[in-house]
Motif scaffolding. Structure first.
Motif, PDB file in Angstrom:
ATOM      1  N   THR A  83       1.308  -1.244  -0.123  1.00 34.89           N
ATOM      2  CA  THR A  83      -0.055   0.091  -0.447  1.00 34.89           C
ATOM      3  C   THR A  83       0.361   1.566  -0.193  1.00 34.89           C
ATOM      4  O   THR A  83       2.031   1.018   0.146  1.00 34.89           O
ATOM      5  CB  THR A  83      -0.961   0.059   1.341  1.00 34.89           C
ATOM      6  OG1 THR A  83      -0.484   0.374   2.016  1.00 34.89           O
ATOM      7  CG2 THR A  83      -1.496  -1.564   1.542  1.00 34.89           C
ATOM      8  N   SER A  84       0.233   2.949  -0.257  1.00 35.62           N
ATOM      9  CA  SER A  84       0.591   3.826  -0.713  1.00 35.62           C
ATOM     10  C   SER A  84       0.423   4.154   1.545  1.00 35.62           C
ATOM     11  O   SER A  84       1.182   5.777   1.059  1.00 35.62           O
ATOM     12  CB  SER A  84       0.029   4.535  -1.404  1.00 35.62           C
ATOM     13  OG  SER A  84      -0.834   4.887  -1.068  1.00 35.62           O
ATOM     14  N   ALA A  85       0.578   3.290   1.996  1.00 32.21           N
ATOM     15  CA  ALA A  85      -0.050   4.222   3.135  1.00 32.21           C
ATOM     16  C   ALA A  85       1.733   4.104   4.783  1.00 32.21           C
ATOM     17  O   ALA A  85       2.398   3.143   4.648  1.00 32.21           O
ATOM     18  CB  ALA A  85      -1.539   3.422   3.822  1.00 32.21           C
ATOM     19  N   ALA A  86       2.261   5.636   4.805  1.00 32.01           N
ATOM     20  CA  ALA A  86       3.248   5.296   5.516  1.00 32.01           C
ATOM     21  C   ALA A  86       2.611   4.116   6.888  1.00 32.01           C
ATOM     22  O   ALA A  86       2.059   4.411   7.314  1.00 32.01           O
ATOM     23  CB  ALA A  86       3.572   6.833   6.135  1.00 32.01           C
ATOM     24  N   GLY A  87       4.003   3.723   7.547  1.00 31.56           N
ATOM     25  CA  GLY A  87       3.451   2.712   8.199  1.00 31.56           C
ATOM     26  C   GLY A  87       3.433   1.497   8.017  1.00 31.56           C
ATOM     27  O   GLY A  87       2.415   0.866   9.264  1.00 31.56           O
ATOM     28  N   SER A  88       2.603   0.730   6.744  1.00 29.35           N
ATOM     29  CA  SER A  88       1.831  -0.279   5.995  1.00 29.35           C
ATOM     30  C   SER A  88       2.851  -1.393   7.132  1.00 29.35           C
ATOM     31  O   SER A  88       3.751  -1.503   7.338  1.00 29.35           O
ATOM     32  CB  SER A  88       1.640  -0.520   5.116  1.00 29.35           C
ATOM     33  OG  SER A  88       1.911  -1.605   5.096  1.00 29.35           O
ATOM     34  N   LEU A  89       1.920  -2.037   7.645  1.00 26.30           N
ATOM     35  CA  LEU A  89       2.464  -3.538   7.752  1.00 26.30           C
ATOM     36  C   LEU A  89       2.435  -4.777   7.422  1.00 26.30           C
ATOM     37  O   LEU A  89       2.751  -5.348   7.868  1.00 26.30           O
ATOM     38  CB  LEU A  89       0.842  -4.352   9.061  1.00 26.30           C
ATOM     39  CG  LEU A  89       0.698  -3.380  10.098  1.00 26.30           C
ATOM     40  CD1 LEU A  89       0.385  -3.406  11.784  1.00 26.30           C
ATOM     41  CD2 LEU A  89       1.876  -2.528  11.052  1.00 26.30           C
ATOM     42  N   ILE A  90       2.684  -4.048   5.583  1.00 23.12           N
ATOM     43  CA  ILE A  90       2.876  -5.492   5.292  1.00 23.12           C
ATOM     44  C   ILE A  90       4.194  -5.220   4.870  1.00 23.12           C
ATOM     45  O   ILE A  90       5.299  -4.520   4.746  1.00 23.12           O
ATOM     46  CB  ILE A  90       2.276  -4.833   3.224  1.00 23.12           C
ATOM     47  CG1 ILE A  90       0.281  -5.283   3.377  1.00 23.12           C
ATOM     48  CG2 ILE A  90       3.090  -5.672   2.283  1.00 23.12           C
ATOM     49  CD1 ILE A  90       0.162  -4.520   2.351  1.00 23.12           C
ATOM     50  N   THR A  91       4.526  -7.034   4.651  1.00 20.02           N
ATOM     51  CA  THR A  91       6.138  -7.096   5.291  1.00 20.02           C
ATOM     52  C   THR A  91       6.537  -7.875   3.514  1.00 20.02           C
ATOM     53  O   THR A  91       5.597  -8.000   2.449  1.00 20.02           O
ATOM     54  CB  THR A  91       6.499  -8.494   5.500  1.00 20.02           C
ATOM     55  OG1 THR A  91       5.822  -9.490   5.483  1.00 20.02           O
ATOM     56  CG2 THR A  91       6.273  -8.055   6.525  1.00 20.02           C
ATOM     57  N   ALA A  92       7.818  -7.515   2.799  1.00 24.18           N
ATOM     58  CA  ALA A  92       7.904  -8.039   2.112  1.00 24.18           C
ATOM     59  C   ALA A  92       7.847  -9.727   1.595  1.00 24.18           C
ATOM     60  O   ALA A  92       6.879 -10.261   0.420  1.00 24.18           O
ATOM     61  CB  ALA A  92       9.277  -8.009   1.785  1.00 24.18           C
TER      62      ALA A  92
END
Ligand code: OMP
Length: 409
Positions: free
Chosen positions: A299-308
């Motif tokens: 996502t484009s959201a700062a601090g997103s929890l999505i990992t590699a």
């Protein structure tokens, strides 16, 4: 006599001291987060260090026989190569991006980040030589007490989780989606809506997706009217619903309830969070052979929890549904190799770099040229503009010019 290794170690510590190697949370140009960042551009401000690097390179070059020209890759390596050239009297050539140049046989780098680059070069007939590997650099800096154990293991874990899939990269190089036209890619799309969208983009010369985030139908139009207008003006209705529930609930959200999304939206977005159930639910619905899904990998959201790892797993999941998946929502050009899929990238605005709730913006040029967007999503840049039509035209033109430049490069 001081050994080559000791000289390298002393140089690594100097690099650290002038902030040419930094530790923390950095975003690379292509949007990936990294705990270690190497910025050799600062070397031009430290002539002594520049000279040390040139001397180390010259000593290292003695191992590589069989070359008679030097070329510094613009811009950072240009001054470095110049110093080496002057000291050794080996002539230099310029690399200009707008010209085709003969591929070199050897590439000398200061730092091998050990993420797969050497193998990719090797597969393309180029042998990479590195003064230092990232692991050696970390070891040197640890020994000199510049960094602690925790940072060493953070970088180690980062390296383990960010290895480039060399095989898919090979495919990108031979069938580079970023260099292919939308028309050529329409033929490779397995999802019918993706094929239609490629065709529409090529015909109407636009890769702009407007996010009409409005809160009532007066602001937009009623759905029946919208469907009719979309058909008349040849655009696709896309509900950015981001399905993320268990399959059964998504089945209801997608086809039933007051919105009956599947009846009017040819495209929807979905999270991969809950796995296959979401995609099976959409695939099992009526008319699913005329619908497409964009799977959200980043996502484009700062601090997103999505990992590699999550992003990679999302890509793998997408491959399991070739007829259903129209593309991927992501922020980096590195994930999507398949030219039959569309990279949809939101977070585009000219006026600001962020909003107050974590949204992060890039310019239209950067989103297409640096981040690999095929379709760029623009919301408030257009919907909140004083002159909406003029703003839409401006984004449309800039995005299309960037795409045209990308396929011509
Ligand atoms: O899936 C999306 O469209 C999406 C993903 C993402 O990572 N970031 C993101 O901003 N979006 C959507 O893109 C649009 C961006 O709107 P603006 O920030 O107003 O340009 C919104 O509708 C978001 O929901």
């Amino acid at each position: 006599m001081v050994s080559f290794n000791e000289k390298l170690k002393a140089f690594a510590v100097e690099l650290y001291k002038v902030d040419a190697v930094k530790f923390g949370e950095f975003k690379t140009k292509v949007g990936l987060m990294t705990p270690v960042y190497c910025d050799l551009r600062v070397l031009v401000s430290h002539p002594k260090l520049m000279e040390t690097l040139a001397t180390l390179l010259i000593e290292y070059l003695e191992k590589i026989k069989n070359f008679n020209l030097l070329c510094g890759v613009p811009y950072t390596a240009l001054p470095i190569a110049t110093v080496v050239s002057i000291k050794t009297a080996i002539p230099m050539v310029m690399r200009r991006s707008e010209r085709n140049t003969t591929a070199p046989k050897n590439a000398i780098v200061l730092l091998n980040r050990e993420q797969g680059g050497a193998k990719i070069l090797e597969n393309n007939g180029i042998k990479m030589h590195a003064l230092l590997s990232l692991t050696e650099l970390m070891q040197f800096l640890r020994e000199a007490d510049c960094i602690d154990h925790e940072m060493v293991s953070r970088v180690k874990n980062y390296l383990a989780g960010t290895q480039v899939d060399v095989k898919s990269f090979q495919k990108v190089l031979s069938e580079d989606r970023l260099k292919m036209s939308f028309l050529a890619r329409a033929k490779l799309a397995k999802n019918p809506v993706a094929a239609e969208l490629f065709q529409i983009m090529a015909t109407k010369q636009t890769n702009l997706c407007v996010a009409a985030d409005v809160t009532n139908s007066v602001d937009l139009l009623n759905l029946a009217e919208l469907v009719e207008i979309a058909e008349r003006h040849n655009f696709i209705l896309f509900e950015d619903r981001k399905f993320a529930d268990i399959g059964k609930t998504v089945e209801l959200q997608y086809s039933k309830g007051i919105y009956k999304i599947s009846s009017w939206a040819k495209l929807v977005t979905a999270h991969s969070l809950t796995g296959k159930g979401v995609l099976d639910a959409i695939k099992g619905s009526e008319d699913s052979d005329k619908r497409g899904v964009f799977l959200l990998a980043e996502t484009s959201a700062a601090g997103s929890l999505i990992t590699a790892d999550y992003t990679k797993a999302t890509l793998t999941l997408a491959e399991e549904y070739p007829e259903l998946i129209a593309g991927i929502v992501c922020q980096s050009p590195l994930f999507l190799a398949n030219p039959g899929l569309i990279q949809l990238t939101p977070g585009v605005q000219l006026e600001s770099k962020s909003d107050s709730l974590g949204q992060q913006y890039n310019t239209p040029e950067s989103i297409v040229l640096d981040r690999g967007a095929d379709v760029a999503v623009v919301g408030r840049g257009i919907t909140k503009a004083m002159e909406k039509e003029a703003a839409a035209k401006k984004y449309k033109d800039m995005l299309w010019a960037s795409y045209s430049k990308r396929i011509e490069q």
